[in-house]
Scaffold this active site. Structure first.
Site, mmCIF file in Angstrom:
data_model
loop_
_atom_site.group_PDB
_atom_site.id
_atom_site.type_symbol
_atom_site.label_atom_id
_atom_site.label_comp_id
_atom_site.label_asym_id
_atom_site.label_seq_id
_atom_site.Cartn_x
_atom_site.Cartn_y
_atom_site.Cartn_z
ATOM 1 N N MET A 23 -15.287 14.988 2.402
ATOM 2 C CA MET A 23 -14.996 13.454 2.647
ATOM 3 C C MET A 23 -13.836 13.215 1.683
ATOM 4 O O MET A 23 -12.939 12.588 2.098
ATOM 5 C CB MET A 23 -16.140 12.530 2.199
ATOM 6 N N LYS A 78 3.414 -0.333 15.543
ATOM 7 C CA LYS A 78 1.935 -0.627 15.674
ATOM 8 C C LYS A 78 1.003 0.378 14.591
ATOM 9 O O LYS A 78 1.712 1.283 14.421
ATOM 10 C CB LYS A 78 1.361 -0.469 17.097
ATOM 11 N N TYR A 112 -19.217 22.900 2.067
ATOM 12 C CA TYR A 112 -20.409 22.814 2.710
ATOM 13 C C TYR A 112 -20.446 23.933 3.785
ATOM 14 O O TYR A 112 -19.776 24.077 4.833
ATOM 15 C CB TYR A 112 -20.556 21.540 3.521
#
Length: 389
Positions: A325, A44, A277
């Site tokens: 990101m 899965k 950041y």
């Protein structure tokens, strides 16, 4: 899934190397522990992030006689890719592709009357009998039928449909809640209730091909739970389901995925320089920083900011500041590896690199999540695709 069949000639920004020889060896090790029960390899979620079709093929080559998926779409994709044999899927919602599953000769799980009714209607429409496995909720509290009157009604209706040639009850099954915590009182309670629910169904005339409750941790630590089939998920990919009891090697397993990226930039910075950041990390002195071009869009957990380990040029480094990101930074402590140097986030661990479990500890999660969340921007590069001998 973003597949790369063999190692590319040009460097990649990042790659998840999938060792199919390790996967086959893991399946063989699990078969040896299964007390004579058949082994289901659960593939899965794109084989826990490793690539469903290549991993399914390798598992079957190593002797897995069943494949398991969560969704019917996952199971149908395996059939479309030519995977033979028994394939089971268990996560259904109303209006699901029942007829397609019947026509593809899948084993489908039913844990409630609504699902049985939809399945029977689809079997009538298809003109073919469905292969159905009745799921019992023995204490996990997720899917499955409650004991008592609900179970009696489900069994009775399934047998009625079977007598009409609309289905065959091929399995009776359940799932543990705490099998990764040996000695937890729920384990014995669930086993007792499972046996009672089996006895009731069989007493009513159900003759299943397989009865199963054991997941990866139960396969490794609870031989009394093996019955006819064990469902092995994370262990197939060489990750310990019970790290408190031992690492992969303690169970005869080897991690299958190695995740790495090419260092995109190395630069000198002074002391007191903020990094990433929020400036959660400030360099304590003059140093060198390395830019690793993967981030949370690739599945690198942001919760591991300031803690995730990376092997660069033979030394462990730690994520400096926040994971962004698409990238994160490591403090190289004055070292100057060449740009393009491979930064290994995790792998088997026997070459000095961190493991998925190390990242799980850094992120406050489990290793299952670490490998499963690696995104499709990261190519899967398969090695040892041909079975030796």
């Amino acid at each position: 899934m973003n597949e790369t069949a063999t190692a590319p000639t040009a460097p990649l920004r990042a790659r998840a190397e999938i060792d199919l020889a390790a996967l086959r060896a893991n399946v063989r090790a699990l078969r040896a522990r299964a007390s004579g029960a058949a082994v289901m390899a659960v593939v899965k979620s794109d084989a826990y992030g490793h690539g469903a079709v290549p991993c399914a093929r390798a598992a079957v080559e190593a002797g897995a006689s069943w494949l398991g998926t969560a969704t019917p779409e996952e199971a149908l994709a395996l059939r479309k890719a030519g995977l033979p044999g028994r394939i089971m899927c268990w996560l259904w919602t109303p209006g699901g592709p029942w007829r397609e599953a019947i026509e593809a000769d899948l084993d489908v799980s039913v844990g409630g009357m609504w699902a049985l009714r939809e399945l029977v209607a689809a079997a009538r429409e298809a003109g073919l009998p469905a292969r159905v496995q009745l799921k019992a909720d023995t204490g996990l509290g997720r899917g499955g039928c409650q004991p008592g009157g609900d179970w009696a009604e489900l069994v009775a209706e399934a047998l009625r449909a079977q007598s009409e040639g609309l289905l065959r009850v091929t399995g009776l099954w359940s799932h543990f809640a705490c099998a990764d915590e040996p000695g937890h009182p729920s384990i014995a309670a669930q086993l007792t209730l499972f046996r009672e629910m089996l006895a009731y169904a069989e007493g009513q005339g159900v003759r299943p091909e397989v009865r199963h409750i054991a997941n990866s941790p139960a396969t490794l630590t609870l031989p009394e739970s093996h019955f006819d089939l064990v469902r092995t998920g994370i262990a197939v990919y060489g990750i310990s389901p019970s790290p408190e009891l031992g690492g992969p090697a303690d169970f005869g397993l080897r991690p299958v995925m190695t995740l790495s990226a090419s260092i995109a930039l190395v630069k000198h910075v002074p002391g007191g320089h903020g990094v990433s950041y929020g400036h959660r990390y400030v360099t304590p002195g003059a140093t060198t920083l390395g830019l690793v071009p993967v981030g949370y869009a690739d599945g690198i957990p942001r919760h591991a900011s300031g803690a995730g380990p990376v092997l660069v040029d033979g030394k462990w480094r730690t994520v400096a500041g926040r994971i962004a990101m698409d990238q994160f930074v490591v403090d190289l402590g004055g070292d100057e590896p060449a740009t393009g140097t491979r930064a290994v986030l995790f792998g088997p661990g026997d070459r000095g690199e961190p493991t998925a479990e190390d990242w799980a500890q850094a992120a406050g999660t489990i290793a299952y999540e670490i490998v499963t969340r690696i995104g499709t921007r990261v190519p899967r590069v398969y090695v040892n695709e041909e079975q030796a001998g």
